[in-house]
Design a protein around this motif. Structure first.
Motif, PDB file in Angstrom:
ATOM      1  N   LEU A   1      35.463  56.828  42.732  1.00  0.00           N
ATOM      2  CA  LEU A   1      34.356  57.195  41.839  1.00  0.00           C
ATOM      3  C   LEU A   1      33.019  56.786  42.433  1.00  0.00           C
ATOM      4  N   GLU A   2      32.978  55.657  43.090  1.00  0.00           N
ATOM      5  CA  GLU A   2      31.738  55.196  43.703  1.00  0.00           C
ATOM      6  C   GLU A   2      31.308  56.154  44.811  1.00  0.00           C
ATOM      7  N   ARG A   3      32.273  56.676  45.544  1.00  0.00           N
ATOM      8  CA  ARG A   3      31.978  57.593  46.652  1.00  0.00           C
ATOM      9  C   ARG A   3      31.631  59.006  46.158  1.00  0.00           C
ATOM     10  N   ASP A   4      32.385  59.498  45.147  1.00  0.00           N
ATOM     11  CA  ASP A   4      32.287  60.912  44.784  1.00  0.00           C
ATOM     12  C   ASP A   4      31.381  61.231  43.599  1.00  0.00           C
ATOM     13  N   SER A   5      31.149  60.281  42.714  1.00  0.00           N
ATOM     14  CA  SER A   5      30.381  60.621  41.512  1.00  0.00           C
ATOM     15  C   SER A   5      28.966  60.088  41.610  1.00  0.00           C
ATOM     16  N   LYS A   6      28.150  60.494  40.678  1.00  0.00           N
ATOM     17  CA  LYS A   6      26.747  60.083  40.656  1.00  0.00           C
ATOM     18  C   LYS A   6      26.531  58.907  39.709  1.00  0.00           C
ATOM     19  N   ILE A   7      27.607  58.253  39.285  1.00  0.00           N
ATOM     20  CA  ILE A   7      27.445  57.173  38.318  1.00  0.00           C
ATOM     21  C   ILE A   7      27.486  55.805  38.999  1.00  0.00           C
ATOM     22  N   VAL A   8      26.915  54.822  38.330  1.00  0.00           N
ATOM     23  CA  VAL A   8      27.027  53.442  38.782  1.00  0.00           C
ATOM     24  C   VAL A   8      28.344  52.925  38.204  1.00  0.00           C
ATOM     25  N   VAL A   9      29.290  52.627  39.079  1.00  0.00           N
ATOM     26  CA  VAL A   9      30.625  52.214  38.640  1.00  0.00           C
ATOM     27  C   VAL A   9      30.620  50.708  38.402  1.00  0.00           C
ATOM     28  N   PRO A  10      31.081  50.266  37.219  1.00  0.00           N
ATOM     29  CA  PRO A  10      31.105  48.829  36.957  1.00  0.00           C
ATOM     30  C   PRO A  10      32.016  48.090  37.935  1.00  0.00           C
ATOM     31  N   THR A  11      31.794  46.789  38.073  1.00  0.00           N
ATOM     32  CA  THR A  11      32.627  45.996  38.981  1.00  0.00           C
ATOM     33  C   THR A  11      33.969  45.684  38.325  1.00  0.00           C
ATOM     34  N   LEU A  12      34.940  45.434  39.164  1.00  0.00           N
ATOM     35  CA  LEU A  12      36.269  45.020  38.702  1.00  0.00           C
ATOM     36  C   LEU A  12      36.288  43.507  38.543  1.00  0.00           C
ATOM     37  N   PRO A  13      37.228  42.979  37.748  1.00  0.00           N
ATOM     38  CA  PRO A  13      37.382  41.526  37.743  1.00  0.00           C
ATOM     39  C   PRO A  13      37.756  41.073  39.151  1.00  0.00           C
ATOM     40  N   GLY A  14      37.339  39.875  39.544  1.00  0.00           N
ATOM     41  CA  GLY A  14      37.523  39.385  40.913  1.00  0.00           C
ATOM     42  C   GLY A  14      38.973  39.328  41.380  1.00  0.00           C
ATOM     43  N   LYS A  15      39.135  39.225  42.690  1.00  0.00           N
ATOM     44  CA  LYS A  15      40.452  39.187  43.324  1.00  0.00           C
ATOM     45  C   LYS A  15      41.184  37.870  43.116  1.00  0.00           C
ATOM     46  N   SER A  16      40.476  36.781  42.838  1.00  0.00           N
ATOM     47  CA  SER A  16      41.088  35.467  42.589  1.00  0.00           C
ATOM     48  C   SER A  16      41.849  34.942  43.798  1.00  0.00           C
ATOM     49  N   PHE A  17      41.174  34.871  44.923  1.00  0.00           N
ATOM     50  CA  PHE A  17      41.805  34.400  46.154  1.00  0.00           C
ATOM     51  C   PHE A  17      42.317  32.962  46.020  1.00  0.00           C
ATOM     52  N   LYS A  18      41.570  32.113  45.307  1.00  0.00           N
ATOM     53  CA  LYS A  18      41.992  30.708  45.153  1.00  0.00           C
ATOM     54  C   LYS A  18      43.353  30.617  44.484  1.00  0.00           C
ATOM     55  N   ARG A  19      43.614  31.509  43.552  1.00  0.00           N
ATOM     56  CA  ARG A  19      44.896  31.488  42.837  1.00  0.00           C
ATOM     57  C   ARG A  19      46.054  31.950  43.723  1.00  0.00           C
ATOM     58  N   GLN A  20      45.732  32.557  44.874  1.00  0.00           N
ATOM     59  CA  GLN A  20      46.784  33.056  45.768  1.00  0.00           C
ATOM     60  C   GLN A  20      47.109  32.074  46.893  1.00  0.00           C
ATOM     61  N   LEU A  21      46.423  30.939  46.927  1.00  0.00           N
ATOM     62  CA  LEU A  21      46.678  29.956  47.982  1.00  0.00           C
ATOM     63  C   LEU A  21      48.080  29.370  47.840  1.00  0.00           C
ATOM     64  N   PRO A  22      48.723  29.045  48.963  1.00  0.00           N
ATOM     65  CA  PRO A  22      50.069  28.431  48.880  1.00  0.00           C
ATOM     66  C   PRO A  22      49.987  26.990  48.375  1.00  0.00           C
ATOM     67  N   PHE A  23      51.112  26.438  48.029  1.00  0.00           N
ATOM     68  CA  PHE A  23      51.251  25.042  47.604  1.00  0.00           C
ATOM     69  C   PHE A  23      50.482  24.718  46.324  1.00  0.00           C
ATOM     70  N   ARG A  24      50.363  25.698  45.433  1.00  0.00           N
ATOM     71  CA  ARG A  24      49.716  25.430  44.145  1.00  0.00           C
ATOM     72  C   ARG A  24      50.738  24.783  43.215  1.00  0.00           C
ATOM     73  N   SER A  25      50.225  24.009  42.258  1.00  0.00           N
ATOM     74  CA  SER A  25      51.141  23.382  41.297  1.00  0.00           C
ATOM     75  C   SER A  25      51.443  24.323  40.129  1.00  0.00           C
ATOM     76  N   ASP A  26      50.709  25.455  40.067  1.00  0.00           N
ATOM     77  CA  ASP A  26      50.963  26.424  38.996  1.00  0.00           C
ATOM     78  C   ASP A  26      51.453  27.731  39.613  1.00  0.00           C
ATOM     79  N   ASP A  27      51.518  28.778  38.788  1.00  0.00           N
ATOM     80  CA  ASP A  27      52.040  30.072  39.245  1.00  0.00           C
ATOM     81  C   ASP A  27      50.934  30.998  39.755  1.00  0.00           C
TER      82      ASP A  27
END
Length: 166
Positions: free
Chosen positions: A85-111
């Motif tokens: 949509l950002e490439r093909d349309s004339k609208i300002v496309v809202p941002t997505l919620p972040g990727k959360s890289f910190k939550r993907q790090l190994p050796f976390r105590s949570d899921d």
């Protein structure tokens, strides 16, 4: 000069408004588009693990072939439709919620990104995102949005363009 001003004033009188009946007030809306992001499911194990969501759409807008649809999408599919949509349309496309890289790090105590609270917060944010996008009249005519909302699989080799309602 006086006579033309007098006749001009009478031509701009207000049209009396018609009172709305209760049946009209509580009738289904003329145009509606409802999109829910629901039922998150986490698949796979280890590095092959991912979560997808059901995208359920209901609409009576003429631009949508199917009036109801349900597809499953993962975060990367949201990234795809946003980029298209950002490439093909004339609208300002809202941002997505972040990727959360910190939550993907190994050796976390949570899921990490597979924790219930994180998945629920992301689900709400994705629902808000897709409703903002799909609510835009120009985005509603983009083939990529229709593929995202209504096709079982996303054909990344599709031909971009506008949907014809004729």
């Amino acid at each position: 000069l006086q006579r033309t001003m007098a006749t001009g004033a009478s031509a701009t009188q207000r049209i009396p408004s018609k009172r709305q009946t209760l049946d009209e007030a509580y009738a289904p809306p003329a145009n509606f588009l409802e999109i829910e992001v629901i039922n998150p499911i986490t698949h796979g194990v280890g590095k092959m693990r991912y979560t997808d969501y059901e995208i359920r759409m209901r609409s009576n807008l003429p631009v949508f072939k199917q009036k109801e649809s349900s597809v499953r999408r993962r975060y990367s599919d949201f990234e795809w439709v946003r980029a298209e949509l950002e490439r093909d349309s004339k609208i300002v496309v809202p941002t997505l919620p972040g990727k959360s890289f910190k939550r993907q790090l190994p050796f976390r105590s949570d899921d990490g990104i597979f924790e219930e609270e994180f998945i629920e917060n992301r689900r709400k944010a994705l629902e808000l995102f897709i409703n903002k996008v799909a609510g835009h009249p120009l985005a509603q005519n983009e083939r990529s949005l229709h593929i995202f909302l209504q096709e079982t699989t996303i054909d990344k080799n599709y031909v971009p363009g506008k949907i014809r309602t004729a």
